[in-house]
Design a protein around this motif. Structure first.
Motif, PDB file in Angstrom:
ATOM      1  N   ARG A 139       0.832  -1.208   0.000  1.00  0.00           N
ATOM      2  CA  ARG A 139       0.000   0.000   0.000  1.00  0.00           C
ATOM      3  C   ARG A 139       0.862   1.252   0.000  1.00  0.00           C
ATOM      4  NH1 ARG A 139      -5.016  -1.887   0.532  1.00  0.00           N
ATOM      5  NH2 ARG A 139      -5.227  -3.795   1.779  1.00  0.00           N
ATOM      6  N   ASP A 140       0.448   2.227  -0.817  1.00  0.00           N
ATOM      7  CA  ASP A 140       1.159   3.505  -0.865  1.00  0.00           C
ATOM      8  C   ASP A 140       1.013   4.208   0.482  1.00  0.00           C
ATOM      9  OD1 ASP A 140       2.062   5.537  -3.453  1.00  0.00           O
ATOM     10  OD2 ASP A 140       1.674   6.433  -1.490  1.00  0.00           O
ATOM     11  N   ILE A 141       2.095   4.798   0.930  1.00  0.00           N
ATOM     12  CA  ILE A 141       2.103   5.444   2.249  1.00  0.00           C
ATOM     13  C   ILE A 141       1.277   6.736   2.252  1.00  0.00           C
ATOM     14  CG2 ILE A 141       4.193   6.893   2.011  1.00  0.00           C
ATOM     15  CD1 ILE A 141       5.131   5.618   4.696  1.00  0.00           C
TER      16      ILE A 141
ATOM     17  N   ILE B 177       1.978   4.645 -14.456  1.00  0.00           N
ATOM     18  CA  ILE B 177       3.440   4.591 -14.289  1.00  0.00           C
ATOM     19  C   ILE B 177       3.968   5.997 -14.551  1.00  0.00           C
ATOM     20  CG2 ILE B 177       5.638   3.675 -15.126  1.00  0.00           C
ATOM     21  CD1 ILE B 177       4.159   1.127 -15.962  1.00  0.00           C
ATOM     22  N   ASN B 178       4.533   6.634 -13.538  1.00  0.00           N
ATOM     23  CA  ASN B 178       5.134   7.950 -13.711  1.00  0.00           C
ATOM     24  C   ASN B 178       6.582   7.773 -14.154  1.00  0.00           C
ATOM     25  OD1 ASN B 178       2.790   9.245 -12.755  1.00  0.00           O
ATOM     26  ND2 ASN B 178       3.444   8.962 -10.633  1.00  0.00           N
ATOM     27  N   CYS B 179       7.006   8.591 -15.115  1.00  0.00           N
ATOM     28  CA  CYS B 179       8.385   8.490 -15.615  1.00  0.00           C
ATOM     29  C   CYS B 179       9.092   9.834 -15.493  1.00  0.00           C
ATOM     30  CB  CYS B 179       8.390   8.004 -17.064  1.00  0.00           C
ATOM     31  SG  CYS B 179      10.064   7.749 -17.703  1.00  0.00           S
TER      32      CYS B 179
ATOM     33  N   GLN C 225       7.555  11.250 -11.229  1.00  0.00           N
ATOM     34  CA  GLN C 225       8.190  10.121 -10.535  1.00  0.00           C
ATOM     35  C   GLN C 225       9.052  10.638  -9.391  1.00  0.00           C
ATOM     36  OE1 GLN C 225      10.486   7.550 -13.097  1.00  0.00           O
ATOM     37  NE2 GLN C 225      10.805   6.006 -11.491  1.00  0.00           N
ATOM     38  N   SER C 226       8.904  10.040  -8.213  1.00  0.00           N
ATOM     39  CA  SER C 226       9.720  10.450  -7.069  1.00  0.00           C
ATOM     40  C   SER C 226      10.612   9.323  -6.573  1.00  0.00           C
ATOM     41  CB  SER C 226       8.825  10.953  -5.928  1.00  0.00           C
ATOM     42  OG  SER C 226       7.938   9.946  -5.509  1.00  0.00           O
ATOM     43  N   VAL C 227      10.252   8.086  -6.835  1.00  0.00           N
ATOM     44  CA  VAL C 227      11.090   6.944  -6.436  1.00  0.00           C
ATOM     45  C   VAL C 227      11.568   6.270  -7.720  1.00  0.00           C
ATOM     46  CG1 VAL C 227      11.194   4.766  -5.190  1.00  0.00           C
ATOM     47  CG2 VAL C 227       9.796   6.631  -4.278  1.00  0.00           C
TER      48      VAL C 227
ATOM     49  N   LEU D 109       4.229   0.507 -10.587  1.00  0.00           N
ATOM     50  CA  LEU D 109       2.911   0.728 -11.175  1.00  0.00           C
ATOM     51  C   LEU D 109       1.951   1.066 -10.031  1.00  0.00           C
ATOM     52  CD1 LEU D 109       1.656  -2.051 -13.536  1.00  0.00           C
ATOM     53  CD2 LEU D 109       0.296  -1.273 -11.625  1.00  0.00           C
ATOM     54  N   HIS D 110       1.226   2.167 -10.182  1.00  0.00           N
ATOM     55  CA  HIS D 110       0.221   2.539  -9.187  1.00  0.00           C
ATOM     56  C   HIS D 110      -1.115   1.911  -9.590  1.00  0.00           C
ATOM     57  CE1 HIS D 110       2.385   6.200  -7.462  1.00  0.00           C
ATOM     58  NE2 HIS D 110       3.040   6.041  -8.600  1.00  0.00           N
ATOM     59  N   LEU D 111      -1.771   1.258  -8.656  1.00  0.00           N
ATOM     60  CA  LEU D 111      -3.162   0.828  -8.840  1.00  0.00           C
ATOM     61  C   LEU D 111      -4.023   1.719  -7.960  1.00  0.00           C
ATOM     62  CD1 LEU D 111      -5.458  -1.168  -9.691  1.00  0.00           C
ATOM     63  CD2 LEU D 111      -4.840  -2.501  -7.677  1.00  0.00           C
TER      64      LEU D 111
HETATM   65  P1  AMP Z   1       6.057   8.079  -7.866  1.00  0.00           P
HETATM   66  O1  AMP Z   1       5.813   9.499  -7.468  1.00  0.00           O
HETATM   67  O2  AMP Z   1       5.313   7.633  -9.079  1.00  0.00           O
HETATM   68  O3  AMP Z   1       7.542   7.782  -7.946  1.00  0.00           O
HETATM   69  O4  AMP Z   1       5.452   7.198  -6.706  1.00  0.00           O
HETATM   70  C1  AMP Z   1       6.137   6.942  -5.536  1.00  0.00           C
HETATM   71  C2  AMP Z   1       5.104   6.582  -4.515  1.00  0.00           C
HETATM   72  O5  AMP Z   1       5.741   5.952  -3.440  1.00  0.00           O
HETATM   73  C3  AMP Z   1       4.362   7.793  -3.940  1.00  0.00           C
HETATM   74  O6  AMP Z   1       2.971   7.669  -4.213  1.00  0.00           O
HETATM   75  C4  AMP Z   1       4.678   7.729  -2.444  1.00  0.00           C
HETATM   76  O7  AMP Z   1       3.567   8.087  -1.650  1.00  0.00           O
HETATM   77  C5  AMP Z   1       5.041   6.270  -2.277  1.00  0.00           C
HETATM   78  N1  AMP Z   1       5.923   5.974  -1.164  1.00  0.00           N
HETATM   79  C6  AMP Z   1       7.043   6.642  -0.797  1.00  0.00           C
HETATM   80  N2  AMP Z   1       7.620   6.038   0.246  1.00  0.00           N
HETATM   81  C7  AMP Z   1       6.858   4.964   0.549  1.00  0.00           C
HETATM   82  C8  AMP Z   1       6.922   3.944   1.539  1.00  0.00           C
HETATM   83  N3  AMP Z   1       7.917   3.885   2.442  1.00  0.00           N
HETATM   84  N4  AMP Z   1       5.957   2.996   1.554  1.00  0.00           N
HETATM   85  C9  AMP Z   1       4.956   3.041   0.662  1.00  0.00           C
HETATM   86  N5  AMP Z   1       4.834   3.975  -0.302  1.00  0.00           N
HETATM   87  C10 AMP Z   1       5.770   4.926  -0.350  1.00  0.00           C
END
Ligand code: AMP
Length: 114
Positions: free
Chosen positions: A29-31, A86-88, A94-96, A101-103
């Motif tokens: 699950r997304d945080i 999918i953010n690129c 994209q942050s990570v 893939l986001h559902l």
């Molecule tokens: P993106 O912005 O597409 O790279 O998505 C990265 C996602 O990771 C964001 O929606 C964040 O909320 C999520 N995220 C960051 N850290 C964590 C974590 N420790 N556990 C779960 N989700 C996270």
């Protein structure tokens, strides 16, 4: 293995609410959920961005999508519908930098995204 935040979740160094796992894929699950259901599906083998995915990754990318679709079906989300994102890189939001893939599901999602 490259050391992304998500690789640390794969290695169980950081806690996560894991909802699905197989040999190649982890889902948790997304945080910061953006919808009532917001689950991230990641390959255990890190690929930084979709742009860096290679032809050899085609099967893995397909498995990620099918894993998300199967999860949505199991959770009773498929009939109402859901979104896969999918953010690129920067403009994609994209942050990570560990391809994921986001559902998103559980509410009516607007389009276009912000
Ligand atoms: P993106 O912005 O597409 O790279 O998505 C990265 C996602 O990771 C964001 O929606 C964040 O909320 C999520 N995220 C960051 N850290 C964590 C974590 N420790 N556990 C779960 N989700 C996270």
């Amino acid at each position: 293995m490259s050391d992304t935040l998500f690789s640390r979740i794969v290695r169980r160094e950081i806690p996560a609410d894991i909802v699905y796992e197989d040999e190649e894929i982890l889902a948790f699950r997304d945080i910061h959920p953006q919808a009532p259901v917001h689950v991230l599906f990641i390959p255990k083998r890190a690929i930084p961005t979709l742009d860096e995915a290679a032809p050899e990754d085609a099967l893995l990318l397909g498995k990620l999508m099918l894993a998300a679709a199967a999860y949505a079906r199991r959770e009773g989300l498929a009939e109402r519908g859901y979104r896969i994102v999918i953010n690129c890189r920067g403009d994609g939001g994209q942050s990570v930098y560990h391809l994921h893939l986001h559902l998103l599901a559980g509410r009516r999602l607007s389009w276009p995204p912000g």
